[in-house]
Design a protein around this motif. Structure first.
Motif, PDB file in Angstrom:
ATOM      1  N   LEU A   1      -8.437 -11.310   2.978  1.00 47.91           N
ATOM      2  CA  LEU A   1      -9.596 -11.566   3.812  1.00 47.91           C
ATOM      3  C   LEU A   1      -9.574 -13.050   4.164  1.00 47.91           C
ATOM      4  N   PHE A   2      -9.464 -13.369   5.440  1.00 51.36           N
ATOM      5  CA  PHE A   2      -9.469 -14.753   5.930  1.00 51.36           C
ATOM      6  C   PHE A   2     -10.768 -14.923   6.690  1.00 51.36           C
ATOM      7  N   THR A   3     -11.738 -15.611   6.080  1.00 54.76           N
ATOM      8  CA  THR A   3     -13.080 -15.655   6.655  1.00 54.76           C
ATOM      9  C   THR A   3     -13.627 -17.060   6.784  1.00 54.76           C
TER      10      THR A   3
ATOM     11  N   ALA B   1     -16.900  -7.849  -0.364  1.00 60.20           N
ATOM     12  CA  ALA B   1     -15.568  -7.296  -0.066  1.00 60.20           C
ATOM     13  C   ALA B   1     -14.799  -7.025  -1.356  1.00 60.20           C
ATOM     14  N   GLN B   2     -14.889  -7.935  -2.320  1.00 59.84           N
ATOM     15  CA  GLN B   2     -14.153  -7.764  -3.573  1.00 59.84           C
ATOM     16  C   GLN B   2     -14.776  -6.677  -4.443  1.00 59.84           C
TER      17      GLN B   2
ATOM     18  N   ARG C   1     -15.886  -3.908  -3.076  1.00 60.20           N
ATOM     19  CA  ARG C   1     -15.384  -2.709  -2.414  1.00 60.20           C
ATOM     20  C   ARG C   1     -13.877  -2.554  -2.586  1.00 60.20           C
ATOM     21  N   ARG C   2     -13.189  -3.685  -2.650  1.00 58.60           N
ATOM     22  CA  ARG C   2     -11.730  -3.682  -2.804  1.00 58.60           C
ATOM     23  C   ARG C   2     -11.349  -4.687  -3.885  1.00 58.60           C
ATOM     24  N   PRO C   3     -11.455  -4.283  -5.140  1.00 53.50           N
ATOM     25  CA  PRO C   3     -11.101  -5.195  -6.231  1.00 53.50           C
ATOM     26  C   PRO C   3      -9.666  -5.709  -6.073  1.00 53.50           C
ATOM     27  N   GLY C   4      -9.485  -6.975  -6.336  1.00 51.86           N
ATOM     28  CA  GLY C   4      -8.162  -7.571  -6.210  1.00 51.86           C
ATOM     29  C   GLY C   4      -7.868  -8.129  -4.831  1.00 51.86           C
ATOM     30  N   LEU C   5      -8.786  -7.927  -3.878  1.00 53.43           N
ATOM     31  CA  LEU C   5      -8.596  -8.463  -2.532  1.00 53.43           C
ATOM     32  C   LEU C   5      -8.556  -9.989  -2.595  1.00 53.43           C
ATOM     33  N   ARG C   6      -7.535 -10.563  -1.997  1.00 52.59           N
ATOM     34  CA  ARG C   6      -7.437 -12.015  -1.935  1.00 52.59           C
ATOM     35  C   ARG C   6      -8.295 -12.536  -0.797  1.00 52.59           C
TER      36      ARG C   6
ATOM     37  N   VAL D   1     -14.826  -2.482   8.470  1.00 47.84           N
ATOM     38  CA  VAL D   1     -13.364  -2.414   8.435  1.00 47.84           C
ATOM     39  C   VAL D   1     -12.894  -2.195   6.995  1.00 47.84           C
ATOM     40  N   LEU D   2     -13.504  -2.896   6.064  1.00 51.11           N
ATOM     41  CA  LEU D   2     -13.123  -2.748   4.650  1.00 51.11           C
ATOM     42  C   LEU D   2     -13.428  -1.350   4.119  1.00 51.11           C
ATOM     43  N   ASP D   3     -14.425  -0.706   4.669  1.00 49.52           N
ATOM     44  CA  ASP D   3     -14.775   0.654   4.244  1.00 49.52           C
ATOM     45  C   ASP D   3     -13.839   1.703   4.841  1.00 49.52           C
ATOM     46  N   SER D   4     -13.019   1.303   5.791  1.00 54.16           N
ATOM     47  CA  SER D   4     -12.041   2.217   6.374  1.00 54.16           C
ATOM     48  C   SER D   4     -10.832   2.313   5.437  1.00 54.16           C
ATOM     49  N   SER D   5      -9.876   3.096   5.841  1.00 50.37           N
ATOM     50  CA  SER D   5      -8.670   3.244   5.012  1.00 50.37           C
ATOM     51  C   SER D   5      -7.584   2.246   5.400  1.00 50.37           C
TER      52      SER D   5
END
Length: 130
Positions: A47-49, A66-67, A69-74, A37-41
């Protein structure tokens, strides 16, 4: 928001609660599904995990990847096993946002707001001034 929870019933309940608070959600059953999902657009701001998940990747490992792949992801962690979310000294690691299970809708709402607000503060610190 991406919710990662391996228990189908818990995941369904959490998604319902989060959506009732006005958030848009995506979900995954495990770390590898979450990374797809994170690799999608798809837009994902949080991210609640779950910390403890079956398979090759736990919640902490997922958050790290995840971070990347998406820097700054909370990230907001949850677990019913609080001893597994705590470091060797018996304290939560600095900067880790954690919501212990079971939690109320009000506690969930408050922690989602904290997590999203923290992300806004980080972005504000990164933006050049004037």
């Amino acid at each position: 928001m991406l919710v990662v929870e391996d228990d189908r019933l818990v995941r369904s309940y959490v998604l319902t609660q989060i959506e009732s608070l006005g958030y848009t959600t995506l979900s995954a059953n495990n770390g590898s599904e979450a990374l797809a999902v994170l690799d999608s657009s798809a837009p994902i701001d949080l991210l609640f995990t779950d910390v403890i998940m079956p398979g090759a990747m736990n919640g902490r490992e997922l958050a790290t990847e995840a971070q990347k792949r998406r820097p700054g992801l909370r990230v907001l962690f949850t677990s019913g096993y609080t001893e597994n979310a705590i470091d060797q000294d018996g304290k939560l690691e600095q900067g880790i946002l954690f919501l212990g299970k079971p939690y109320s809708r009000a506690q969930l709402a408050r922690m989602l707001q904290v997590a999203l607000r923290e992300g806004e503060r980080q972005l504000a610190r990164q933006e050049p001034v004037g």
